[in-house]
Scaffold this motif. Structure first.
Motif, PDB file in Angstrom:
ATOM      1  N   ARG A 136     -59.529   6.392 -24.582  1.00  0.00           N
ATOM      2  CA  ARG A 136     -58.808   5.342 -25.315  1.00  0.00           C
ATOM      3  C   ARG A 136     -58.433   5.812 -26.712  1.00  0.00           C
ATOM      4  NH1 ARG A 136     -62.799   2.026 -23.086  1.00  0.00           N
ATOM      5  NH2 ARG A 136     -63.860   1.888 -25.098  1.00  0.00           N
ATOM      6  N   ARG A 137     -59.344   6.533 -27.368  1.00  0.00           N
ATOM      7  CA  ARG A 137     -59.044   7.047 -28.706  1.00  0.00           C
ATOM      8  C   ARG A 137     -57.871   8.022 -28.659  1.00  0.00           C
ATOM      9  NH1 ARG A 137     -65.170   8.218 -30.786  1.00  0.00           N
ATOM     10  NH2 ARG A 137     -65.713   6.054 -31.246  1.00  0.00           N
ATOM     11  N   LEU A 138     -57.894   8.939 -27.704  1.00  0.00           N
ATOM     12  CA  LEU A 138     -56.798   9.900 -27.573  1.00  0.00           C
ATOM     13  C   LEU A 138     -55.473   9.187 -27.334  1.00  0.00           C
ATOM     14  CD1 LEU A 138     -58.480  12.647 -25.374  1.00  0.00           C
ATOM     15  CD2 LEU A 138     -57.627  12.938 -27.695  1.00  0.00           C
ATOM     16  N   SER A 139     -55.486   8.224 -26.454  1.00  0.00           N
ATOM     17  CA  SER A 139     -54.267   7.493 -26.126  1.00  0.00           C
ATOM     18  C   SER A 139     -53.736   6.713 -27.332  1.00  0.00           C
ATOM     19  CB  SER A 139     -54.543   6.544 -24.964  1.00  0.00           C
ATOM     20  OG  SER A 139     -53.417   5.769 -24.683  1.00  0.00           O
ATOM     21  N   SER A 140     -54.607   6.013 -28.023  1.00  0.00           N
ATOM     22  CA  SER A 140     -54.150   5.213 -29.168  1.00  0.00           C
ATOM     23  C   SER A 140     -53.663   6.112 -30.304  1.00  0.00           C
ATOM     24  CB  SER A 140     -55.235   4.261 -29.651  1.00  0.00           C
ATOM     25  OG  SER A 140     -56.342   4.958 -30.151  1.00  0.00           O
ATOM     26  N   ARG A 141     -54.270   7.268 -30.475  1.00  0.00           N
ATOM     27  CA  ARG A 141     -53.813   8.187 -31.528  1.00  0.00           C
ATOM     28  C   ARG A 141     -52.471   8.823 -31.162  1.00  0.00           C
ATOM     29  NH1 ARG A 141     -59.845  10.377 -32.827  1.00  0.00           N
ATOM     30  NH2 ARG A 141     -60.450   8.555 -34.058  1.00  0.00           N
ATOM     31  N   ARG A 142     -52.241   9.061 -29.880  1.00  0.00           N
ATOM     32  CA  ARG A 142     -50.921   9.549 -29.457  1.00  0.00           C
ATOM     33  C   ARG A 142     -49.850   8.498 -29.746  1.00  0.00           C
ATOM     34  NH1 ARG A 142     -53.336  11.129 -24.195  1.00  0.00           N
ATOM     35  NH2 ARG A 142     -54.175  13.190 -24.556  1.00  0.00           N
ATOM     36  N   GLN A 143     -50.176   7.243 -29.471  1.00  0.00           N
ATOM     37  CA  GLN A 143     -49.230   6.164 -29.755  1.00  0.00           C
ATOM     38  C   GLN A 143     -48.990   6.033 -31.252  1.00  0.00           C
ATOM     39  OE1 GLN A 143     -50.916   2.719 -27.891  1.00  0.00           O
ATOM     40  NE2 GLN A 143     -50.392   3.391 -25.823  1.00  0.00           N
ATOM     41  N   LEU A 144     -50.037   6.149 -32.039  1.00  0.00           N
ATOM     42  CA  LEU A 144     -49.918   6.079 -33.495  1.00  0.00           C
ATOM     43  C   LEU A 144     -49.017   7.198 -34.013  1.00  0.00           C
ATOM     44  CD1 LEU A 144     -50.829   4.796 -36.190  1.00  0.00           C
ATOM     45  CD2 LEU A 144     -52.808   6.324 -36.125  1.00  0.00           C
ATOM     46  N   ALA A 145     -49.143   8.375 -33.440  1.00  0.00           N
ATOM     47  CA  ALA A 145     -48.327   9.519 -33.869  1.00  0.00           C
ATOM     48  C   ALA A 145     -46.838   9.292 -33.596  1.00  0.00           C
ATOM     49  CB  ALA A 145     -48.804  10.785 -33.161  1.00  0.00           C
ATOM     50  N   ARG A 146     -46.518   8.489 -32.574  1.00  0.00           N
ATOM     51  CA  ARG A 146     -45.120   8.254 -32.209  1.00  0.00           C
ATOM     52  C   ARG A 146     -44.445   7.149 -33.026  1.00  0.00           C
ATOM     53  NH1 ARG A 146     -47.022   9.147 -26.575  1.00  0.00           N
ATOM     54  NH2 ARG A 146     -47.473   6.934 -26.530  1.00  0.00           N
ATOM     55  N   LEU A 147     -45.206   6.373 -33.800  1.00  0.00           N
ATOM     56  CA  LEU A 147     -44.617   5.268 -34.557  1.00  0.00           C
ATOM     57  C   LEU A 147     -43.751   5.787 -35.705  1.00  0.00           C
ATOM     58  CD1 LEU A 147     -47.641   2.794 -34.892  1.00  0.00           C
ATOM     59  CD2 LEU A 147     -45.787   2.744 -33.227  1.00  0.00           C
ATOM     60  N   ASP A 148     -42.605   5.150 -35.890  1.00  0.00           N
ATOM     61  CA  ASP A 148     -41.766   5.507 -37.037  1.00  0.00           C
ATOM     62  C   ASP A 148     -42.249   4.726 -38.269  1.00  0.00           C
ATOM     63  OD1 ASP A 148     -40.741   2.933 -36.793  1.00  0.00           O
ATOM     64  OD2 ASP A 148     -38.843   3.572 -35.938  1.00  0.00           O
ATOM     65  N   SER A 149     -41.670   5.026 -39.420  1.00  0.00           N
ATOM     66  CA  SER A 149     -42.148   4.426 -40.672  1.00  0.00           C
ATOM     67  C   SER A 149     -41.983   2.903 -40.687  1.00  0.00           C
ATOM     68  CB  SER A 149     -41.440   5.053 -41.867  1.00  0.00           C
ATOM     69  OG  SER A 149     -40.046   4.870 -41.758  1.00  0.00           O
ATOM     70  N   ARG A 150     -40.945   2.396 -40.031  1.00  0.00           N
ATOM     71  CA  ARG A 150     -40.738   0.943 -39.974  1.00  0.00           C
ATOM     72  C   ARG A 150     -41.862   0.252 -39.194  1.00  0.00           C
ATOM     73  NH1 ARG A 150     -38.812  -2.242 -36.157  1.00  0.00           N
ATOM     74  NH2 ARG A 150     -38.150  -0.488 -34.894  1.00  0.00           N
ATOM     75  N   LEU A 151     -42.215   0.832 -38.059  1.00  0.00           N
ATOM     76  CA  LEU A 151     -43.292   0.252 -37.250  1.00  0.00           C
ATOM     77  C   LEU A 151     -44.647   0.386 -37.943  1.00  0.00           C
ATOM     78  CD1 LEU A 151     -42.180   1.378 -33.690  1.00  0.00           C
ATOM     79  CD2 LEU A 151     -42.150  -0.935 -34.635  1.00  0.00           C
ATOM     80  N   LEU A 152     -44.852   1.503 -38.639  1.00  0.00           N
ATOM     81  CA  LEU A 152     -46.089   1.648 -39.417  1.00  0.00           C
ATOM     82  C   LEU A 152     -46.189   0.563 -40.471  1.00  0.00           C
ATOM     83  CD1 LEU A 152     -46.471   5.488 -40.053  1.00  0.00           C
ATOM     84  CD2 LEU A 152     -47.943   4.028 -38.674  1.00  0.00           C
ATOM     85  N   ALA A 153     -45.077   0.310 -41.165  1.00  0.00           N
ATOM     86  CA  ALA A 153     -45.071  -0.722 -42.207  1.00  0.00           C
ATOM     87  C   ALA A 153     -45.342  -2.092 -41.592  1.00  0.00           C
ATOM     88  CB  ALA A 153     -43.735  -0.713 -42.935  1.00  0.00           C
ATOM     89  N   ASP A 154     -44.771  -2.363 -40.423  1.00  0.00           N
ATOM     90  CA  ASP A 154     -45.028  -3.633 -39.739  1.00  0.00           C
ATOM     91  C   ASP A 154     -46.508  -3.800 -39.408  1.00  0.00           C
ATOM     92  OD1 ASP A 154     -42.398  -4.380 -39.836  1.00  0.00           O
ATOM     93  OD2 ASP A 154     -41.965  -3.894 -37.735  1.00  0.00           O
ATOM     94  N   ALA A 155     -47.167  -2.703 -39.063  1.00  0.00           N
ATOM     95  CA  ALA A 155     -48.594  -2.741 -38.720  1.00  0.00           C
ATOM     96  C   ALA A 155     -49.483  -2.690 -39.955  1.00  0.00           C
ATOM     97  CB  ALA A 155     -48.932  -1.581 -37.790  1.00  0.00           C
ATOM     98  N   GLY A 156     -48.889  -2.448 -41.123  1.00  0.00           N
ATOM     99  CA  GLY A 156     -49.681  -2.376 -42.349  1.00  0.00           C
ATOM    100  C   GLY A 156     -50.453  -1.079 -42.489  1.00  0.00           C
ATOM    101  N   ILE A 157     -49.898  -0.008 -41.927  1.00  0.00           N
ATOM    102  CA  ILE A 157     -50.552   1.301 -41.963  1.00  0.00           C
ATOM    103  C   ILE A 157     -49.704   2.238 -42.808  1.00  0.00           C
ATOM    104  CG2 ILE A 157     -51.333   3.270 -40.583  1.00  0.00           C
ATOM    105  CD1 ILE A 157     -51.520   1.302 -38.201  1.00  0.00           C
ATOM    106  N   SER A 158     -50.339   2.892 -43.767  1.00  0.00           N
ATOM    107  CA  SER A 158     -49.609   3.848 -44.599  1.00  0.00           C
ATOM    108  C   SER A 158     -49.565   5.203 -43.897  1.00  0.00           C
ATOM    109  CB  SER A 158     -50.283   3.989 -45.963  1.00  0.00           C
ATOM    110  OG  SER A 158     -51.525   4.648 -45.833  1.00  0.00           O
ATOM    111  N   GLU A 159     -48.680   6.061 -44.383  1.00  0.00           N
ATOM    112  CA  GLU A 159     -48.591   7.417 -43.818  1.00  0.00           C
ATOM    113  C   GLU A 159     -49.910   8.161 -44.001  1.00  0.00           C
ATOM    114  OE1 GLU A 159     -46.311   9.185 -42.139  1.00  0.00           O
ATOM    115  OE2 GLU A 159     -44.829   7.572 -42.067  1.00  0.00           O
TER     116      GLU A 159
END
Length: 70
Positions: free
Chosen positions: A34-57
């Motif tokens: 699950r950790r590997l999968s979620s980190r792969r998904q996190l790596a694919r997010l663009d800056s707009r989606l990161l901002a929507d999730a409240g996650i900084s670069e």
């Protein structure tokens, strides 16, 4: 009369502990997956989606830099 634990009782407890070992190992492997999968998904997010999730670069790179067991 003195009360002692029977050897059968100690053996039963040991057997139960040994029986749960494969379940704990499977649970750990599933957590790592699950950790590997979620980190792969996190790596694919663009800056707009990161901002929507409240996650900084920097938070993303910190999470992506962790080994799967942490």
């Amino acid at each position: 009369m003195e009360r002692t634990l029977s050897s059968d009782l100690a053996f039963e407890n040991n057997s139960a502990a040994q029986a749960s070992m494969p379940l704990r190992a499977l649970s750990t492997l599933m957590l790592w997956q699950r950790r590997l999968s979620s980190r792969r998904q996190l790596a694919r997010l663009d800056s707009r989606l990161l901002a929507d999730a409240g996650i900084s670069e920097s938070q993303r790179y910190e999470e992506l830099g962790k080994p799967f067991w942490r």
